[in-house]
Design a protein around this motif. Structure first.
Motif, PDB file in Angstrom:
ATOM      1  N   ILE B  79       0.840  -1.205   0.000  1.00 46.35           N
ATOM      2  CA  ILE B  79       0.000   0.000   0.000  1.00 46.35           C
ATOM      3  C   ILE B  79       0.866   1.242   0.000  1.00 46.35           C
ATOM      4  O   ILE B  79       0.675   2.172  -0.784  1.00 46.35           O
ATOM      5  CB  ILE B  79      -0.907   0.027   1.243  1.00 46.35           C
ATOM      6  CG1 ILE B  79      -1.939  -1.081   1.158  1.00 46.35           C
ATOM      7  CG2 ILE B  79      -1.599   1.380   1.390  1.00 46.35           C
ATOM      8  CD1 ILE B  79      -2.761  -1.205   2.416  1.00 46.35           C
ATOM      9  N   ALA B  80       1.847   1.235   0.894  1.00 43.70           N
ATOM     10  CA  ALA B  80       2.668   2.433   1.060  1.00 43.70           C
ATOM     11  C   ALA B  80       3.434   2.753  -0.220  1.00 43.70           C
ATOM     12  O   ALA B  80       3.513   3.909  -0.641  1.00 43.70           O
ATOM     13  CB  ALA B  80       3.613   2.245   2.226  1.00 43.70           C
ATOM     14  N   ALA B  81       3.981   1.714  -0.849  1.00 43.92           N
ATOM     15  CA  ALA B  81       4.744   1.946  -2.075  1.00 43.92           C
ATOM     16  C   ALA B  81       3.834   2.527  -3.149  1.00 43.92           C
ATOM     17  O   ALA B  81       4.189   3.442  -3.885  1.00 43.92           O
ATOM     18  CB  ALA B  81       5.356   0.637  -2.564  1.00 43.92           C
ATOM     19  N   ARG B  82       2.624   1.979  -3.199  1.00 53.10           N
ATOM     20  CA  ARG B  82       1.688   2.442  -4.209  1.00 53.10           C
ATOM     21  C   ARG B  82       1.256   3.884  -3.943  1.00 53.10           C
ATOM     22  O   ARG B  82       1.134   4.693  -4.853  1.00 53.10           O
ATOM     23  CB  ARG B  82       0.472   1.522  -4.194  1.00 53.10           C
ATOM     24  CG  ARG B  82      -0.152   1.388  -5.522  1.00 53.10           C
ATOM     25  CD  ARG B  82      -0.861   0.072  -5.649  1.00 53.10           C
ATOM     26  NE  ARG B  82       0.037  -1.010  -6.013  1.00 53.10           N
ATOM     27  CZ  ARG B  82      -0.413  -2.204  -6.357  1.00 53.10           C
ATOM     28  NH1 ARG B  82      -1.704  -2.465  -6.371  1.00 53.10           N
ATOM     29  NH2 ARG B  82       0.438  -3.142  -6.682  1.00 53.10           N
ATOM     30  N   LEU B  83       1.061   4.184  -2.660  1.00 54.91           N
ATOM     31  CA  LEU B  83       0.670   5.552  -2.304  1.00 54.91           C
ATOM     32  C   LEU B  83       1.788   6.530  -2.610  1.00 54.91           C
ATOM     33  O   LEU B  83       1.557   7.638  -3.086  1.00 54.91           O
ATOM     34  CB  LEU B  83       0.294   5.632  -0.828  1.00 54.91           C
ATOM     35  CG  LEU B  83      -1.022   4.954  -0.440  1.00 54.91           C
ATOM     36  CD1 LEU B  83      -1.196   4.968   1.069  1.00 54.91           C
ATOM     37  CD2 LEU B  83      -2.200   5.643  -1.113  1.00 54.91           C
ATOM     38  N   MET B  84       2.992   6.097  -2.326  1.00 53.91           N
ATOM     39  CA  MET B  84       4.130   6.959  -2.602  1.00 53.91           C
ATOM     40  C   MET B  84       4.172   7.265  -4.091  1.00 53.91           C
ATOM     41  O   MET B  84       4.385   8.406  -4.504  1.00 53.91           O
ATOM     42  CB  MET B  84       5.417   6.225  -2.176  1.00 53.91           C
ATOM     43  CG  MET B  84       6.622   7.131  -2.135  1.00 53.91           C
ATOM     44  SD  MET B  84       6.415   8.376  -0.853  1.00 53.91           S
ATOM     45  CE  MET B  84       7.284   9.727  -1.592  1.00 53.91           C
ATOM     46  N   ARG B  85       3.966   6.227  -4.872  1.00 49.17           N
ATOM     47  CA  ARG B  85       3.951   6.406  -6.317  1.00 49.17           C
ATOM     48  C   ARG B  85       2.855   7.396  -6.689  1.00 49.17           C
ATOM     49  O   ARG B  85       3.048   8.295  -7.498  1.00 49.17           O
ATOM     50  CB  ARG B  85       3.700   5.049  -6.971  1.00 49.17           C
ATOM     51  CG  ARG B  85       3.618   5.107  -8.474  1.00 49.17           C
ATOM     52  CD  ARG B  85       3.557   3.697  -9.020  1.00 49.17           C
ATOM     53  NE  ARG B  85       3.153   3.684 -10.412  1.00 49.17           N
ATOM     54  CZ  ARG B  85       2.836   2.561 -11.066  1.00 49.17           C
ATOM     55  NH1 ARG B  85       2.879   1.391 -10.441  1.00 49.17           N
ATOM     56  NH2 ARG B  85       2.491   2.613 -12.321  1.00 49.17           N
ATOM     57  N   GLN B  86       1.712   7.228  -6.048  1.00 51.54           N
ATOM     58  CA  GLN B  86       0.580   8.119  -6.335  1.00 51.54           C
ATOM     59  C   GLN B  86       0.923   9.573  -6.011  1.00 51.54           C
ATOM     60  O   GLN B  86       0.631  10.487  -6.773  1.00 51.54           O
ATOM     61  CB  GLN B  86      -0.639   7.660  -5.532  1.00 51.54           C
ATOM     62  CG  GLN B  86      -1.918   8.353  -5.923  1.00 51.54           C
ATOM     63  CD  GLN B  86      -2.243   8.107  -7.385  1.00 51.54           C
ATOM     64  OE1 GLN B  86      -2.057   6.994  -7.889  1.00 51.54           O
ATOM     65  NE2 GLN B  86      -2.681   9.129  -8.081  1.00 51.54           N
ATOM     66  N   ILE B  87       1.528   9.775  -4.870  1.00 57.54           N
ATOM     67  CA  ILE B  87       1.897  11.135  -4.460  1.00 57.54           C
ATOM     68  C   ILE B  87       2.776  11.783  -5.531  1.00 57.54           C
ATOM     69  O   ILE B  87       2.554  12.904  -5.969  1.00 57.54           O
ATOM     70  CB  ILE B  87       2.644  11.118  -3.104  1.00 57.54           C
ATOM     71  CG1 ILE B  87       1.689  10.725  -1.980  1.00 57.54           C
ATOM     72  CG2 ILE B  87       3.277  12.471  -2.807  1.00 57.54           C
ATOM     73  CD1 ILE B  87       2.376  10.508  -0.642  1.00 57.54           C
ATOM     74  N   LEU B  88       3.788  11.009  -5.948  1.00 59.83           N
ATOM     75  CA  LEU B  88       4.733  11.557  -6.921  1.00 59.83           C
ATOM     76  C   LEU B  88       4.086  11.762  -8.285  1.00 59.83           C
ATOM     77  O   LEU B  88       4.350  12.746  -8.972  1.00 59.83           O
ATOM     78  CB  LEU B  88       5.944  10.629  -7.050  1.00 59.83           C
ATOM     79  CG  LEU B  88       6.724  10.422  -5.747  1.00 59.83           C
ATOM     80  CD1 LEU B  88       7.896   9.497  -5.986  1.00 59.83           C
ATOM     81  CD2 LEU B  88       7.208  11.750  -5.197  1.00 59.83           C
ATOM     82  N   VAL B  89       3.214  10.834  -8.658  1.00 58.48           N
ATOM     83  CA  VAL B  89       2.587  10.945  -9.974  1.00 58.48           C
ATOM     84  C   VAL B  89       1.620  12.125 -10.012  1.00 58.48           C
ATOM     85  O   VAL B  89       1.631  12.922 -10.949  1.00 58.48           O
ATOM     86  CB  VAL B  89       1.864   9.635 -10.346  1.00 58.48           C
ATOM     87  CG1 VAL B  89       0.956   9.852 -11.538  1.00 58.48           C
ATOM     88  CG2 VAL B  89       2.898   8.556 -10.650  1.00 58.48           C
ATOM     89  N   ASN B  90       0.816  12.249  -8.959  1.00 59.89           N
ATOM     90  CA  ASN B  90      -0.087  13.403  -8.890  1.00 59.89           C
ATOM     91  C   ASN B  90       0.688  14.689  -9.062  1.00 59.89           C
ATOM     92  O   ASN B  90       0.296  15.597  -9.780  1.00 59.89           O
ATOM     93  CB  ASN B  90      -0.790  13.456  -7.535  1.00 59.89           C
ATOM     94  CG  ASN B  90      -1.960  12.513  -7.473  1.00 59.89           C
ATOM     95  OD1 ASN B  90      -2.330  11.922  -8.478  1.00 59.89           O
ATOM     96  ND2 ASN B  90      -2.532  12.366  -6.301  1.00 59.89           N
ATOM     97  N   HIS B  91       1.774  14.725  -8.368  1.00 62.31           N
ATOM     98  CA  HIS B  91       2.608  15.921  -8.421  1.00 62.31           C
ATOM     99  C   HIS B  91       3.107  16.179  -9.839  1.00 62.31           C
ATOM    100  O   HIS B  91       3.035  17.290 -10.350  1.00 62.31           O
ATOM    101  CB  HIS B  91       3.768  15.746  -7.478  1.00 62.31           C
ATOM    102  CG  HIS B  91       4.772  16.833  -7.619  1.00 62.31           C
ATOM    103  ND1 HIS B  91       4.531  18.089  -7.140  1.00 62.31           N
ATOM    104  CD2 HIS B  91       5.970  16.861  -8.219  1.00 62.31           C
ATOM    105  CE1 HIS B  91       5.564  18.841  -7.444  1.00 62.31           C
ATOM    106  NE2 HIS B  91       6.444  18.146  -8.096  1.00 62.31           N
ATOM    107  N   ALA B  92       3.580  15.114 -10.440  1.00 59.00           N
ATOM    108  CA  ALA B  92       4.165  15.258 -11.771  1.00 59.00           C
ATOM    109  C   ALA B  92       3.108  15.628 -12.810  1.00 59.00           C
ATOM    110  O   ALA B  92       3.346  16.449 -13.688  1.00 59.00           O
ATOM    111  CB  ALA B  92       4.874  13.966 -12.156  1.00 59.00           C
ATOM    112  N   VAL B  93       1.928  15.043 -12.675  1.00 64.44           N
ATOM    113  CA  VAL B  93       0.857  15.346 -13.632  1.00 64.44           C
ATOM    114  C   VAL B  93       0.557  16.834 -13.607  1.00 64.44           C
ATOM    115  O   VAL B  93       0.481  17.491 -14.639  1.00 64.44           O
ATOM    116  CB  VAL B  93      -0.420  14.549 -13.298  1.00 64.44           C
ATOM    117  CG1 VAL B  93      -1.599  15.090 -14.099  1.00 64.44           C
ATOM    118  CG2 VAL B  93      -0.213  13.076 -13.593  1.00 64.44           C
ATOM    119  N   ALA B  94       0.434  17.367 -12.400  1.00 62.05           N
ATOM    120  CA  ALA B  94       0.104  18.784 -12.297  1.00 62.05           C
ATOM    121  C   ALA B  94       1.240  19.639 -12.805  1.00 62.05           C
ATOM    122  O   ALA B  94       1.030  20.638 -13.477  1.00 62.05           O
ATOM    123  CB  ALA B  94      -0.201  19.131 -10.857  1.00 62.05           C
ATOM    124  N   GLY B  95       2.446  19.218 -12.491  1.00 58.93           N
ATOM    125  CA  GLY B  95       3.602  19.976 -12.942  1.00 58.93           C
ATOM    126  C   GLY B  95       3.618  20.066 -14.457  1.00 58.93           C
ATOM    127  O   GLY B  95       3.869  21.112 -15.032  1.00 58.93           O
TER     128      GLY B  95
END
Lengths: 908, 187
Positions: B79-95
């Motif tokens: 879960i944590a690894a997936r969430l971490m990925r999500q955090i970074l991806v969300n960030h990157a998408v917006a960027g």
């Protein structure tokens, strides 16, 4: 290239690859030939992967996402500890309350800069956050007398720093002690300092910590102000209170309000400049300033900030006057000063009005007393009674009407009318129900109501008082008209009162009552117009009323009943009358003004039904009309409002058509004009509100340009204004709506700027207000729209925090409200567009949830697809029937991309 | 950590509902740690090694691992690894949306992670490539997720996925090559 998407084949590749990487490179070719057994494609694929493997080296290796975070930690730290971010510190050049200043070099360009390290213990998180917020503003302070702000941040071990242009100069106090710094030179220097401070004030930056050590004088005698805006960064009023928080101010120069911890404004800098000037004049052995300069100093240092110079420019003006040997304004007598405080001196008529009122008051008091005296003097008293009445009426009508359109006259007008009313009331009591007198009384009440709170005109924002006044006028006129039903004048006045009461209900957001009052007025006005078809005044009044009914029915820019077809119908009736009136009397500026105003609103309605290019056309036609009107009568306050409103609508129309830059430019123009108007008449809530609306417009434009920082700043400015309006007039539903809207805009900007916690906070605040309105039964379609927007926003904010369950709850609620709204007003393109947006957001969050949820990702993904399909279908339908704005066309594309992706995943 | 009891309980239950409840807590904690790192709350000589954020989060949230079955612990890491990925991806998408002037970002993002955008690995591209990889070999994509986003070692990853370390190692090498080729062009 050959990405192998077949899992079975991939297993085969994997098997061979796994063995191949264990073998020496030189055997690779032979091994592959054997292993692939003539399958050339397979072989090429594996060779390609092996090449990539050799190249990949440390790719993804020894570096986890976590390690990347950690490495960035160490990056700034250099041995020796004299490196701050990109700057190499050379030597200490100053030291103060806030911290130490170093001369430094920028590592890449060998450029000399001054780096200020902020003392530890100051809240570095808050400083950084504020710095990010203020960065653009600080960068905009480009003035020859202000040291350029270059950079700022926080180092690895929590030291905040600011980087400024390095200035080679001596501190102001040291300069003033030099023998060659004579009085004139020092005063001229002071004026330059004021120029710099005044420039910053125009950019909405207050220094807050002006003192000699913050001002350097260069060898050619120019001042350079340091630390502009820094004090605010370090001591912002919205800073979280912490035990270690330190006040950033220098007591010797801080204004009384600063010392009391109250909010500061530009007059706080006026005070500090006064202290500074005092110091400059007192510089060693220079003797005391003469009486004129002493008066100037005294004015700048007043305890009550309202009595100081209103601006730094005014302060500098007086110093310049002194230098030129002219009398200084600070020496004018206090009566004039106070009179000026009340009424701006540009409008002598208003000042005279005040005097006139005072005289009238005295005269009337005497007359009324005499009136009661004896029967013997009855005849004489009656004569006087009539004199008073005549005087009062001429005062109320002729005089009041003559100043009505002067900017800045609102407060004076209320005084005029309130006094007149007082006398008419007294006279009415004396006379015991004289019909003519009652009629005058009703007129006075109507006028008072209009000044108190009719938002169609310049007003004082007292909705409750306005309602009382209008109701009184209505009651009197109903009685009078019932007693004399044939009187056309009385019927017309009765219609006026109904309309006025309707206006106030409208302002108070009681739309059903507002509409019913308007309908009462409509019946009377239609009869009057039918009775005298050639009389343009009835036609014109009827057109105005139709427009108001249009507004309350379904004009998107106001609170409305969501009946857009009704609104369109009424606006069509109104503009048809306008065109007829103009055909007969084309030069009539009133007709032209009305026509332009209603064209603007018609444009708005076109926008509502998705005819964006027609909307833009109508608004531009109206804008042209307004330009000629404003040129002909530049002092007309009402015209100026209409121009501003037109600009607001034009802004929307431009934004819809994707012309964001023009829209932003227009917002900036409007803000400039309104700021000037607000200075002229700070009591005029119409200006304050329009300014709030304009800041909101700018914020929205910047948001569309992906500038969340600017958007947040401007939304915050709007919020300040709106909160002021709400505080001043809790009865105004319009202000409450504005507050909700502005909070949601601010939250949206914060969300875009990734500050999701404050965003969620503001959404919650907005929702609380919106729900309160719903509970109180004062909410309308607009209120429910705010509710839907707020719920969606909160959902997005929660999703960003990973709180998907509650996020979905909020988004689903938001969607169902948006569905109801769109169903209730099927012609409204913006409502449909918003619904499509809500579907999109919900779908997006479902998809995000799916990615993080192991157990139910398939279900979530299907749900995501479902919502995205709805979003796509809705926008696509709008595209097909020609009601899709350019902005929405872009959104349609975004939805389409995501939908495709999600659909693919659902299938696999 | 006041929540640790509750979380241990949730982990012990290990059912889908419990995991769903767990997610926002873990997500927030990951955010918090990442932000703290960015704000340099950690001094340079602080004991934090390039240990995974996820491990750090685990220790903070759960503390004692003995109470929790290995299987449920593994679920936590997933879960944590997936969430971490999500955090970074969300960030990157917006960027990316910002850079391209595309539509406004609908996700709130974490300023704390802004420095990722210019770093060695383009998170978003990696994320997309990983999705493609998952379509042909789910386990390889999971391994990358656990190792890169979760910060787990080969052995830890092997334990979580209940396969041998040798298998993880082989899959990891292959996935790396595959992703590298996907991201950097043809080889």
């Amino acid at each position: 290239m050959g990405t192998q998407n077949n899992p079975d084949r991939y297993d085969k590749i994997k098997e061979i690859f796994g063995v191949a990487i264990e073998r020496p490179v030189e055997e690779e070719s032979d091994f592959l030939a054997a292993a692939c057994g003539g399958d050339e494609q397979l072989r090429r694929e594996i060779e390609s992967l092996l090449r990539a493997h050799r190249k990949a080296g440390p790719f993804l290796e020894g570096v986890s996402a976590a390690a990347v975070v950690h490495n960035s930690l160490n990056r700034d730290e250099r041995p020796g500890g004299r490196q701050i971010d990109k700057y190499r510190l050379e030597k200490e050049i100053g030291r103060g309350g806030m911290g130490v200043v170093y001369l430094a070099e920028y590592e890449d360009f060998r450029r000399r800069v001054a780096v200020k390290l902020i003392k530890r213990g100051m809240d570095s998180d808050a400083i950084l956050e504020r710095f990010n917020r203020e960065r653009e503003i600080l960068a905009a302070l480009d003035h020859p007398f202000i040291a350029r702000f270059l950079d700022g941040g926080t180092t690895a071990d929590g030291v905040s720093f600011f980087v400024m242009e390095y200035v080679d100069g001596v501190p102001l106090d040291e300069y003033c002690r030099r023998p060659d710094a004579g009085l004139r030179r020092r005063l001229e220097l002071f004026c330059r300092i004021c120029e710099a401070v005044g420039f910053a004030h125009q950019k909405l930056v207050i220094h807050r910590d002006l003192k000699p050590s913050n001002i350097l004088v260069t060898s050619d005698g120019r001042p350079k102000l340091l630390d502009f805006g820094i004090a605010k960064l370090l001591d912002s009023p919205d800073a979280r209170e912490t035990a270690t928080r330190q006040k950033v101010l220098t007591p010797a120069y801080a204004s009384p309000e600063q010392l009391r911890g109250e909010p500061v404004d530009t007059t706080s800098d006026v005070y500090s400049l006064g202290k500074l000037l005092g110091e400059m004049l007192a510089a060693e052995g220079r003797g005391r300033p003469d009486s004129d300069l002493a008066a100037v100093l005294e004015t700048s240092l007043r305890e009550d900030r309202a009595r100081r110079y209103v601006s730094v420019d005014k302060f500098a003006d007086d110093v310049r006057r002194y230098l030129d040997g002219r009398p200084v304004s600070a020496r004018r007598d206090t009566f004039a000063y106070r009179a000026q405080k009340f009424v701006r001196r540009n409008y002598p008529a208003v000042g005279a009005a005040t005097l006139f009122t005072v005289m009238l008051l005295a005269g009337l008091a005497v007359l009324i007393r005499e009136n009661r005296r004896t029967e013997r003097e009855h005849a004489k008293a009656e004569q006087r009674f009539n004199d008073i009445r005549k005087l009062t009426n001429s005062f109320m009508f002729e005089f009041h009407d003559s100043i009505e359109n002067l900017p800045g006259a609102t407060a004076a007008r209320r005084l005029v009318v309130a006094r007149a009313l007082e006398y008419l009331n007294k006279l009415s009591e004396e006379s015991g129900g004289d019909a003519e007198l009652l009629r005058e009384l009703a007129t006075a009440y109507a006028k008072l109501g209009r000044i108190q709170g009719n938002s169609y005109y310049a007003n004082l924002g007292d909705t409750d008082g306005a309602m009382r006044s209008y109701q009184k006028s209505l009651a009197i006129r109903q009685t009078l008209s019932a007693a004399d039903p044939e009187s056309v004048e009385l019927r017309e006045e009765l219609a006026d009162s109904f309309e006025g009461v309707g206006d106030i209900y409208y302002t108070a957001d009681d739309l059903p009552n507002g509409l019913s009052s308007y309908r009462s007025a409509q019946t009377i006005r239609e009869n009057l117009a039918r009775g005298a078809p050639a009389d343009p005044s009835y036609q014109s009044a009827l057109a105005g009323l139709y427009a108001k009914i249009g507004d309350i029915s379904g004009m998107e820019s106001y609170a409305n009943l969501g009946d857009v077809p009704g609104a369109l119908e009424n606006y069509e009736k109104a503009t048809a009358i306008d065109e007829k009136l103009l055909a007969v009397d084309p030069e009539n500026s009133n007709y032209r003004k009305n026509y332009a105003t209603r064209l603007t609103n018609l444009g708005m309605l076109y926008r509502t039904v998705g005819k964006t290019s027609k909307a833009l056309e109508a608004c531009q036609k109206a804008a042209d009309l307004f330009r000629t009107l404003a040129a002909a009568d530049p002092n007309n306050a009402e015209n100026r409002f209409h121009v501003l409103f037109n600009q607001a609508t034009l802004r929307y129309a431009l934004a819809d058509e994707g012309r964001i830059d023009e829209s932003i430019e227009l917002s900036r123009q409007t803000i400039g004009a309104l700021t000037a108007m607000a200075r002229e008449d700070p009591n005029d809530t119409h200006v304050t509100r329009s300014l709030g609306v304009a800041y909101n417009g700018l914020s929205r434009g910047l948001l569309q340009k992906n500038d969340p920082v600017g958007a947040t700043q401007n939304a915050r400015l709007a919020l300040n204004l709106v909160e002021k309006l709400v505080a001043a007039d809790a009865g105004s539903g319009e202000s409450r709506d504005d507050l909700i809207f502005t909070l949601e805009l601010l939250a949206e900007a914060q969300l875009a700027g990734r500050a999701y916690e404050p965003a969620a906070g503001n959404y919650r605040r907005a929702l609380e207000l919106a729900e309160k309105q719903l509970a109180a039964g004062t909410a309308n379609a607009r209120g429910r729209e705010y509710l839907s927007i707020g719920l969606a926003g909160l959902g997005n904010a929660l999703a960003a925090e990973g709180n998907f369950g509650p996020a979905l709850d909020n988004l689903r609620k938001s969607v169902s409200i948006a569905e109801e709204l769109a169903a209730g007003s099927p012609v409204s393109a913006p409502l449909r567009s918003r619904l499509a947006m809500r579907y999109y957001e919900l779908g997006k969050v479902c998809d995000d949830f799916a990615r993080t949820n192991i157990g139910q990702s398939a279900t979530r993904r299907e749900e995501a697809r479902n919502w995205l399909q709805k979003s796509y279908a809705l926008w696509d339908e709008m595209r097909k029937n020609g009601t899709l704005s350019k902005v929405d066309a872009d959104r349609l594309e975004t939805v389409s991309t995501l939908l495709n992706k999600v659909s693919r995943q659902v299938k696999s | 950590m006041e929540k640790s009891g509750e979380i241990t309980e949730l982990l012990r239950k290990g059912d889908a509902a419990a995991l769903e409840e767990l997610m926002p807590i873990v997500y927030r904690e990951l955010h918090r740690i990442a932000e703290a790192l960015f704000r340099r709350e950690y001094r340079v000589n602080h004991t934090l090694q390039p240990t995974a954020l996820v491990n750090e989060a685990y220790l903070r949230l759960v503390g004692n691992m003995d109470d929790v079955s290995w299987q449920n612990r593994a679920q936590f890491f997933c879960i944590a690894a997936r969430l971490m990925r999500q955090i970074l991806v969300n960030h990157a998408v917006a960027g990316r949306a910002e850079k391209r002037g595309g539509g406004r970002s609908f996700v709130a993002l974490d300023e704390a992670l802004s420095f990722f955008s210019t770093r060695d690995v383009e998170i978003l591209a990696l994320h997309e490539a990983l999705e493609a990889l998952a379509a042909v070999d789910r386990r390889q994509s999971e391994i990358v997720e656990l190792r890169f986003f979760g910060g787990l070692t080969i052995d830890e990853t092997a334990a979580v996925l209940e396969v041998s370390s040798a298998t993880v190692k082989r899959d990891w090498e292959m996935a790396k090559a595959w992703l590298y080729r996907e991201l950097r062009g043809d080889y």
